[in-house]
Scaffold this active site. Structure first.
Site, PDB file in Angstrom:
ATOM      1  N   LYS A 269     -27.241-106.522  -0.051  1.00 36.21           N
ATOM      2  CA  LYS A 269     -26.960-106.468  -1.482  1.00 36.21           C
ATOM      3  C   LYS A 269     -25.668-105.689  -1.730  1.00 36.21           C
ATOM      4  O   LYS A 269     -25.251-104.884  -0.897  1.00 36.21           O
ATOM      5  CB  LYS A 269     -28.107-105.733  -2.200  1.00 36.21           C
ATOM      6  CG  LYS A 269     -29.383-106.546  -2.355  1.00 36.21           C
ATOM      7  CD  LYS A 269     -30.411-105.741  -3.134  1.00 36.21           C
ATOM      8  CE  LYS A 269     -31.709-106.512  -3.284  1.00 36.21           C
ATOM      9  NZ  LYS A 269     -31.592-107.700  -4.153  1.00 36.21           N
ATOM     10  N   ASP A 280     -38.920-101.937  -5.426  1.00 31.70           N
ATOM     11  CA  ASP A 280     -39.290-103.318  -5.102  1.00 31.70           C
ATOM     12  C   ASP A 280     -40.753-103.447  -4.635  1.00 31.70           C
ATOM     13  O   ASP A 280     -41.190-104.517  -4.231  1.00 31.70           O
ATOM     14  CB  ASP A 280     -38.326-103.875  -4.045  1.00 31.70           C
ATOM     15  CG  ASP A 280     -38.084-105.366  -4.225  1.00 31.70           C
ATOM     16  OD1 ASP A 280     -38.345-105.894  -5.312  1.00 31.70           O
ATOM     17  OD2 ASP A 280     -37.651-106.011  -3.240  1.00 31.70           O
ATOM     18  N   ARG A 343     -40.668-113.621  -1.789  1.00 30.76           N
ATOM     19  CA  ARG A 343     -41.454-114.857  -1.758  1.00 30.76           C
ATOM     20  C   ARG A 343     -42.045-115.097  -0.369  1.00 30.76           C
ATOM     21  O   ARG A 343     -43.084-115.740  -0.238  1.00 30.76           O
ATOM     22  CB  ARG A 343     -40.582-116.037  -2.222  1.00 30.76           C
ATOM     23  CG  ARG A 343     -39.409-116.360  -1.334  1.00 30.76           C
ATOM     24  CD  ARG A 343     -38.373-117.224  -2.016  1.00 30.76           C
ATOM     25  NE  ARG A 343     -37.614-116.464  -3.008  1.00 30.76           N
ATOM     26  CZ  ARG A 343     -36.724-116.982  -3.837  1.00 30.76           C
ATOM     27  NH1 ARG A 343     -36.476-118.285  -3.806  1.00 30.76           N
ATOM     28  NH2 ARG A 343     -36.073-116.228  -4.692  1.00 30.76           N
TER      29      ARG A 343
HETATM   30  N1  BES Z   1     -35.953-107.540  -5.217  1.00 32.74           N
HETATM   31  C1  BES Z   1     -35.066-108.569  -5.583  1.00 32.74           C
HETATM   32  C2  BES Z   1     -35.165-108.942  -7.060  1.00 32.74           C
HETATM   33  C3  BES Z   1     -34.801-107.888  -8.088  1.00 32.74           C
HETATM   34  C4  BES Z   1     -33.569-107.898  -8.698  1.00 32.74           C
HETATM   35  C5  BES Z   1     -35.717-106.929  -8.481  1.00 32.74           C
HETATM   36  C6  BES Z   1     -33.251-106.960  -9.655  1.00 32.74           C
HETATM   37  C7  BES Z   1     -35.395-105.980  -9.428  1.00 32.74           C
HETATM   38  C8  BES Z   1     -34.160-106.002 -10.028  1.00 32.74           C
HETATM   39  C9  BES Z   1     -35.329-109.833  -4.760  1.00 32.74           C
HETATM   40  O1  BES Z   1     -35.841-109.629  -3.497  1.00 32.74           O
HETATM   41  C10 BES Z   1     -34.029-110.548  -4.596  1.00 32.74           C
HETATM   42  O2  BES Z   1     -33.147-109.988  -4.031  1.00 32.74           O
HETATM   43  N2  BES Z   1     -33.952-111.778  -5.116  1.00 32.74           N
HETATM   44  C11 BES Z   1     -32.767-112.553  -5.053  1.00 32.74           C
HETATM   45  C12 BES Z   1     -33.145-113.967  -4.674  1.00 32.74           C
HETATM   46  C13 BES Z   1     -31.988-114.858  -4.287  1.00 32.74           C
HETATM   47  C14 BES Z   1     -31.345-114.373  -3.009  1.00 32.74           C
HETATM   48  C15 BES Z   1     -32.500-116.261  -4.115  1.00 32.74           C
HETATM   49  C16 BES Z   1     -32.099-112.516  -6.422  1.00 32.74           C
HETATM   50  O3  BES Z   1     -32.796-112.446  -7.434  1.00 32.74           O
HETATM   51  O4  BES Z   1     -30.883-112.510  -6.461  1.00 32.74           O
HETATM   52 ZN    ZN Z   2     -36.964-107.870  -3.250  1.00 33.41          ZN
HETATM   53 ZN    ZN Z   3     -34.337-109.274  -2.005  1.00 36.58          ZN
END
Ligand code: BES
Ligand code: ZN
Ligand code: ZN
Length: 489
Positions: A269, A280, A343
């Site tokens: 990230k 998370d 997921r």
């Molecule tokens: N934990 C994150 C989602 C998230 C984002 C939680 C902001 C709280 C605040 C999740 O695991 C994630 O990174 N999702 C990605 C999915 C994508 C790579 C398909 C996202 O939402 O960008």
């Molecule tokens: Zn996550």
């Molecule tokens: Zn993630």
């Protein structure tokens, strides 16, 4: 501690008396209160508007050093949430003034058009939740929670709702547990450690618990959970809590995403998105706290909570983009993006719950996508379900507790965005749009025919700034909602 007091406000000895005031009508049926409110209304700076607040010191009519008047706005527009916020503001004022105790006058239901129970319950909740602070990492505590919060009610109301303070304290206690767990930094809640903390509390409530460590996850072929955990030094775990009262026929399964830190893995990230990723595991925290509350309140439903716990890190052993893994269900998944890890662990937990427990209803709750925050903001969760009745019940519970949920669609044709050329499915959708929906559709591939709903809490699980009854940080979103939901089915 929350208490009901049946005496009139004027004769009550207290460090601070709190009196709610509307701008258009009297809402407290008591002569001493009405007289002082009339005096206060003559002041230019206090009219009873929603943001008004004023303190009178040692007014002659009361046995108290201070009376705090708080505005509620127009009587006709008062909602349970207005009352939660008012009680929360009063408690925060009391804490700032370094009090140990205070008394809140509860308005009567004649001019506020809400049931007496709704009024009292909302005020108890706001007060209880605002009284929580997360200060376990500080030696110098700049403020302390109040020891006692009393509520002045008419004897008739007090007798009718004698048990309400205890019930509210139990559910809000669940919310506070979840807040604390989410606020704990990731270095102090590695999967095994977090699981053991929950299990210790579960034993006290006589919940049956089952903990699977890395070895058992390997033996049972939880390929998706193991793939997410592969980059971390910390071993993954799957915790199952079972509230099984005698004679219960239905099983409700609750599944919570428990990523104790989400770095994104090799799809690292950005530094700004990394910030809050200790939160998370808010879904798992909500499930654990709900299970403890359900057990404490001796619900007669069988409720089973599943918490897949992992840390999503990057290292030489981490799962790579392009890898193909075999999930617990047998379906193979191409890892298009290691940051779409939630997921994956949910898929394994869902398949396991469905195969081993055959629940009548399954709900998963997860900080799953940034896309859901884009769509709905930080104030509400997304609810995904093909079952209208189930979705509506969850939304009703959210309206009741003000943990708002908004129904989102599950269009069948979007499933093609998850097609993989090499495996059964890809965890990364082909389009960057509609990410909350494609994440939910991914999960739907693992639920078989079970009645299922998914709640995406990525927005409301955490807030950088506090509000009237929540400090900055974790909100504990979902616990009161799930407890209310379980009371409806
Ligand atoms: N934990 C994150 C989602 C998230 C984002 C939680 C902001 C709280 C605040 C999740 O695991 C994630 O990174 N999702 C990605 C999915 C994508 C790579 C398909 C996202 O939402 O960008
Ligand atoms: Zn996550
Ligand atoms: Zn993630």
């Amino acid at each position: 501690m929350l208490q009901l007091k049946f005496t009139d406000p004027a004769s009550q000895k207290t460090e601070m008396m709190v009196i709610p005031v509307c701008e258009d009508t009297d809402i407290v049926d008591d002569p001493a209160v009405t007289t002082t409110v009339d005096q206060v209304r003559k002041l230019k700076e206090f009219k009873g508007a929603g943001s008004d607040k004023i303190v009178l010191y040692s007014p002659p009519q009361f046995h108290t050093a201070r009376v705090l008047f708080i505005g509620l706005g127009e009587a006709g527009k008062v909602e349970p949430e207005t009352l939660r916020a008012l009680a929360g503001r009063a408690v925060k004022h009391g804490i700032k003034s370094k009090l140990t105790q205070m008394t809140v006058v509860v308005p009567s239901s004649e001019n506020i058009h809400l049931e007496p129970k709704v009024i009292l319950e909302a005020m108890l909740e706001g007060a209880c939740l605002a009284n929580h602070r997360f200060d376990q990492y500080r030696k110098e505590k700049d403020s302390k929670s109040l020891k006692r919060i009393q509520f002045c009610v008419k004897p008739r109301i007090g007798r009718r709702f004698r048990n309400l303070p205890g019930r509210v304290a139990a559910t809000c206690g669940g919310t506070i547990l979840a807040r604390n767990w989410v606020n704990i930094p990731s270095n102090d809640k590695k999967p095994a450690e977090f699981a053991r903390t929950i299990m210790r509390l579960a034993k006290k409530q006589r919940l049956k618990s089952k903990l699977m460590g890395k070895k058992e996850l390997q033996q049972n072929k939880f390929g998706a959970i193991l793939a997410v955990a592969a980059g971390s030094q910390a071993a993954p775990a799957m915790l199952i809590l079972d509230h099984h009262p005698q004679g219960a026929k239905q099983i409700v399964a609750l599944i919570g995403k428990g990523v104790t830190f989400d770095s994104g893995g090799l799809n690292l990230k950005s530094s700004t998105s990394l910030n809050l990723m200790k939160s998370d595991m808010a879904g798992a925290a909500a499930v654990a706290a709900t299970m403890l509350t359900v057990a404490r309140q001796q619900s007669n439903l069988r409720v089973v909570g599943f918490m897949p716990l992992v840390e999503n890190m990057l290292s030489a052993t981490a799962t790579r983009p392009g890898d193909i893994i075999r999930s617990y269900s047998g379906k193979t998944v191409e890892i298009g993006n290691t940051d779409a890890e939630g997921r994956l662990i949910l898929a394994d937990a869902i398949s396991y719950a469905v195969q081993k427990y055959r629940p009548q209803v399954l709900i998963d709750i997860a900080t799953l996508t940034g896309a859901c925050v884009m769509a709905l903001g930080e104030g509400m969760a997304g609810v995904f379900s093909d079952d209208d009745e189930l979705a509506q019940t969850i939304i009703q519970s959210g309206d009741k507790t003000h943990e708002r949920c908004w129904r989102m669609p599950l269009p069948e044709d979007y499933k093609k965005l998850l097609k993989s050329e090499l495996a059964d499915i890809n965890n990364m959708p082909k389009s960057r749009w509609g990410g909350a929906i494609t994440a939910a559709l991914f999960l739907s591939e693992f639920v078989s025919k079970t009645r299922w709903a998914h709640i995406d809490i990525a927005g409301p699980a955490y807030r950088k700034k506090g509000n009237d009854y929540c400090g900055p940080g974790a909100t504990g979103f979902g616990v009161r909602l799930l407890c209310d939901f379980l009371g409806r089915i």
